[in-house]
Design a protein around this motif. Sequence first.
Motif, short mmCIF file in Angstrom:
data_model
loop_
_atom_site.label_atom_id
_atom_site.label_comp_id
_atom_site.label_asym_id
_atom_site.label_seq_id
_atom_site.Cartn_x
_atom_site.Cartn_y
_atom_site.Cartn_z
N ASN A 1 40.58 6.79 -64.62
CA ASN A 1 40.68 5.69 -65.39
C ASN A 1 39.22 4.73 -64.76
OD1 ASN A 1 42.29 6.16 -67.54
ND2 ASN A 1 44.05 5.18 -66.37
N ARG A 2 38.51 4.25 -65.68
CA ARG A 2 37.36 3.38 -65.29
C ARG A 2 37.41 2.12 -66.12
NH1 ARG A 2 33.51 7.00 -62.95
NH2 ARG A 2 34.61 9.02 -63.03
N GLN A 3 37.06 1.14 -65.41
CA GLN A 3 36.99 -0.29 -66.12
C GLN A 3 35.88 -1.13 -65.30
OE1 GLN A 3 41.05 -1.50 -64.16
NE2 GLN A 3 40.39 -2.99 -65.82
N ASN B 1 51.53 4.15 -66.63
CA ASN B 1 51.58 2.99 -67.43
C ASN B 1 51.45 1.68 -66.82
OD1 ASN B 1 52.00 4.05 -70.43
ND2 ASN B 1 53.57 5.03 -69.47
N PRO C 1 43.21 -0.23 -66.95
CA PRO C 1 42.81 -0.89 -67.56
C PRO C 1 43.90 -1.25 -68.94
CG PRO C 1 41.36 0.96 -67.41
CD PRO C 1 42.68 1.18 -66.75
N ALA C 2 44.84 -0.31 -69.20
CA ALA C 2 45.91 -0.59 -70.01
C ALA C 2 47.16 -0.89 -69.35
CB ALA C 2 45.88 0.42 -71.22
N GLY C 3 47.07 -1.07 -67.94
CA GLY C 3 48.52 -1.14 -67.28
C GLY C 3 49.13 -2.47 -67.67
N LEU C 4 50.52 -2.25 -67.66
CA LEU C 4 51.63 -3.26 -68.04
C LEU C 4 51.29 -4.21 -66.89
CD1 LEU C 4 54.43 -1.35 -69.43
CD2 LEU C 4 52.68 -2.22 -70.63
N ALA D 1 46.47 -4.95 -65.87
CA ALA D 1 45.79 -5.39 -66.97
C ALA D 1 45.49 -6.92 -66.49
CB ALA D 1 46.04 -5.40 -68.33
N ASP D 2 46.71 -7.55 -66.13
CA ASP D 2 46.62 -8.87 -65.72
C ASP D 2 45.70 -9.39 -64.72
OD1 ASP D 2 49.38 -8.65 -67.16
OD2 ASP D 2 50.57 -9.07 -65.67
N GLY E 1 42.65 -7.74 -63.97
CA GLY E 1 41.29 -7.83 -64.51
C GLY E 1 41.16 -9.05 -65.24
#
Lengths: 182, 427
Positions: free
Chosen positions: B210-212, B362, B366-369, B372-373, B375
């Motif tokens: 995964n890349r962000q 999960n 980038p979409a991690g529960l 994401a906080d 980033g």
Amino acid sequence: MSETLQERAEAATHTEAKAAKPKPRPASAEVRAAVRDLYDDYLACMDDGEFAAWPGFFAEDCFYRVTTRENVEGGFPLSLVFAESAAMLRDRVRAIDETMMFGPRSYRRFSSGLRVSEEDGVIGARGNLLVVETLADKPSHIAVCGRFEDTLARRADRGYEIVSRVVVLDTEMMPNSLIYPL
Amino acid sequence: MGHITSERVTLMDGSFIDQEQLASARRWPEAASRVPFWVYTDKELYARELERIFDGPHWSYLGMEVEVPEVGDYRLTGIGERSIIMVRGEDGEVAAFENKCAHRGARFCRQKTGRATEFACPYHQWVYGLDGELMGVPFQRGVKRKGGMPKDFDKSEHGLNKVRVESVGGLVWGTFSKEAPSFRDYLGERMFAHYERVYSGRKLKVLGYNRQHIPANWKLMMENIKDSYHPGLLHVFFSTFGLFRADQESATEMDETGKHGILMSRKGDKEANDVSTAIRSFDADLELEDDRLLDYKHEWPTPQTVGMITVFPSVILQQQVNSISTRQILPRGTGGFDFVWTHIGYDDDDEAMTQRRLRQANLFGPAGLVSADDGEIIEFSQEAYESAPEGASLIEMGGHEVENTDYMITETAIRGMYRYYREVMGL
């Protein structure tokens, strides 16, 4: 479920193998219209931010995956979002609402090129997806761009439900976070 | 503070100073427990970071042995802003060199991965071997004795910019520096022991990437993982489900210099108590409907369930429950970095363990529960620094010192990194 998770992921995403097969038969006009209606409802629900209603579009024993072309083409099972039941989708919605921290934003999803097929009673739907993200006080930008490959089934009562949805993103470099479902 | 031109720096009040005075304009606040905001915004300083840190005597994460299993297998990676080709050479060893043609400097290799017998720059078809040596220059001797390279042109002096490589426990590390110590010495014995807990040499298996791009200074990501004060507060998911909370058995350790760190913890259960009531956002009523997401299986030689290692300056080695990943940091200017996640398992994992790792993923990315906080919050920080770089962070939790601790409510590892940083950067 006897199939392994990887087998399910592979079956749902091996598009190269699929492409080599003969083209799936287009569904009847009646089915196509009904599936289009379903996606219109799906997109309206999501763009309105009614995420509590989102899992209701899926079968209880559904498969849901958002991943990238990099993973699909490399044969990697990793996802950005991965769920094996509608319950997991509901858990994600609750987490977004109650535990995650992120700047306020809206997503608007643009779908094109929907093709609906029916083979041996299995309804397939494929199309493109573009998601425009708007954060407070910032210009709108494209969050992600990709395609979806779904299978659907008739509901006992009426209408259709999504049995499997795999979103394969061309976008490999996410602009920071991917918060809301696709 | 102000706008920098080639020779002088215009201050905000309209006056200016020359470059020699810049260092004094960038005076670190008196207290060691302060980090001035200009470390995240100053372009001159950033150039110095690339030179002294990323090009300097520091090891950067390049990738994994299993990503390039056969001779000629290559993968693009990076050191700082430089694009690097990591390749399995003819001798079976992993080599690396800069993706920059020795002729006109084009970043010629464009495929992220592949198998090659040689590398050719498409511009003038200069050809390099798997060892990065220049093998062929079209029309080196000209055509019909006209043109071509001078007679004294020596191909052996014009190979690709080579990276010194070490492969340790399945991960591949690179540096441009001849002076850097061995990777093991670079980590230090204490950190190396933590490293070996996950990277013991047991064969790894890549589960995916995964890349962000995170619009924040690269150091903020290092700090985030060194900051043991935040996980149980920012990450409500962690505290609610007992994965990481302030009352749990935990520790923060560093190498002798303070540049590397590890944050360790042992997960508890979901429970409401004095600590959870101190967390405003704790929600005792929150339950997972499908708790396979939290189906943890202990697989480690020590009781800890979390081991987050920061290897300065380039990577975070994540072991959080059964989710293992490397998070590579590639700086892209003062205000952003590319964050590349490689999720892994072990080659001999059974199917159930692979599924467990994929489910737990999960929480991350980038979409991690949970992730994401991070980033998001460091983007919020960067935004403030860009608009007002004259302030400073207050890094006083756990005191002013740099020391290993057996508790979580401390910012000691951030102080440790900046103690080292100031020394390298001459600040």
